[in-house]
Design a protein around this motif. Structure first.
Motif, short mmCIF file in Angstrom:
data_model
loop_
_atom_site.label_atom_id
_atom_site.label_comp_id
_atom_site.label_asym_id
_atom_site.label_seq_id
_atom_site.Cartn_x
_atom_site.Cartn_y
_atom_site.Cartn_z
N UNK A 65 0.81 -1.23 0.00
CA UNK A 65 0.00 0.00 0.00
C UNK A 65 0.84 1.27 0.00
N UNK A 66 2.14 1.15 -0.15
CA UNK A 66 2.99 2.33 -0.18
C UNK A 66 3.71 2.45 -1.51
N UNK A 67 4.59 3.43 -1.59
CA UNK A 67 5.35 3.64 -2.83
C UNK A 67 6.81 3.94 -2.51
N UNK A 68 7.56 3.15 -1.79
CA UNK A 68 7.12 1.93 -1.12
C UNK A 68 6.50 2.17 0.25
N UNK A 69 6.63 3.41 0.77
CA UNK A 69 6.13 3.73 2.11
C UNK A 69 4.89 4.61 1.99
N UNK A 70 3.95 4.46 2.92
CA UNK A 70 2.73 5.26 2.89
C UNK A 70 2.95 6.70 3.36
N UNK A 71 4.03 6.94 4.09
CA UNK A 71 4.28 8.30 4.58
C UNK A 71 4.64 9.20 3.40
N UNK A 72 4.10 10.38 3.42
CA UNK A 72 4.35 11.36 2.35
C UNK A 72 5.33 12.40 2.86
N UNK A 73 6.60 12.13 2.64
CA UNK A 73 7.64 13.07 3.06
C UNK A 73 8.79 12.98 2.06
N UNK A 74 9.92 13.57 2.41
CA UNK A 74 11.04 13.66 1.48
C UNK A 74 11.82 12.36 1.32
N UNK A 75 11.44 11.31 2.03
CA UNK A 75 12.10 10.02 1.82
C UNK A 75 11.85 9.52 0.41
N UNK A 76 10.78 9.99 -0.20
CA UNK A 76 10.48 9.62 -1.60
C UNK A 76 11.67 9.95 -2.50
N UNK A 77 12.32 11.10 -2.26
CA UNK A 77 13.49 11.50 -3.04
C UNK A 77 14.63 10.50 -2.85
N UNK A 78 14.82 10.06 -1.61
CA UNK A 78 15.89 9.09 -1.31
C UNK A 78 15.57 7.76 -2.00
N UNK A 79 14.32 7.33 -1.94
CA UNK A 79 13.93 6.09 -2.61
C UNK A 79 14.25 6.16 -4.11
#
Length: 190
Positions: A65-79
């Motif tokens: 259910x995430x992308x990969x995590x459901x939290x919407x923060x700047x970790x998306x950039x790291x991923x």
């Protein structure tokens, strides 16, 4: 999409120092300079400039259910940077014999990548750079097995080396040591 053999490696240096222009950042920049001198590409993610929340243990990543995590923060950039990289270099000052809280937060959030992929991390090479005030060997006795076990063996990543830069406390101290040259050589060897 990159074709195999047509380009060098992508190296991501994750800088976990909260200090701007400190010894850890100088070492990270030296790794990138070495990486680029060897024909590879290097980038740096400064954790101090982003908003990354701690893992909340919800396991939504394992449920897909995430992308990969459901939290919407700047970790998306790291991923995104992690996905594009062949080599990950963790660079951190030593705080209480471990990486900084900022770096630990990033490491904890890597769980979502594994959980979203049947507990398998994508294959990467990994290296560690630690800057520390205390140069005694015993100062590094906690971080070495943490790196070798948690960031290499348990993730299935190939260890490419460590630089344990002891005796560097105040910004600029690393300039008077052989550690910058070692960091550049490490970057070139990746």
């Amino acid at each position: 999409i990159r074709e195999i053999g047509t380009m060098g490696k992508n190296v991501l240096v994750i800088n976990g120092s909260p200090r701007r222009d400190g010894n850890t950042e100088s070492l990270a920049d030296a790794v990138i300079a070495g990486t680029e001198s060897a024909g590879h590409s290097g980038s740096k993610a400064n954790i101090r400039t982003v908003n990354i929340k701690p893992c909340i243990g919800c396991y939504q990543c394992a449920a897909g259910k995430g992308d990969p995590c459901v939290q919407k923060d700047d970790m998306k950039e790291i991923y995104e940077k992690l996905e594009q990289s062949d080599v990950i270099v963790f660079a951190s000052p030593l705080y209480w014999w471990q990486v900084t809280a900022q770096m630990k937060t990033v490491i904890d959030r890597l769980f979502a990548v594994a959980a979203a992929n049947s507990m398998q991390m994508p294959k990467k090479d990994v290296a560690l750079i630690i800057a520390a005030e205390d140069a005694r060997e015993e100062n590094f006795k906690q971080i070495i097995p943490y790196y070798q076990t948690c960031l290499s063996k348990n993730l299935g990543w190939t260890d490419r080396g460590m630089i344990l830069a002891g005796g560097v406390n105040m910004p600029g101290d690393v300039e008077k040591t052989p550690f910058l040259k070692q960091a550049e050589e490490l970057g070139a060897s990746l």
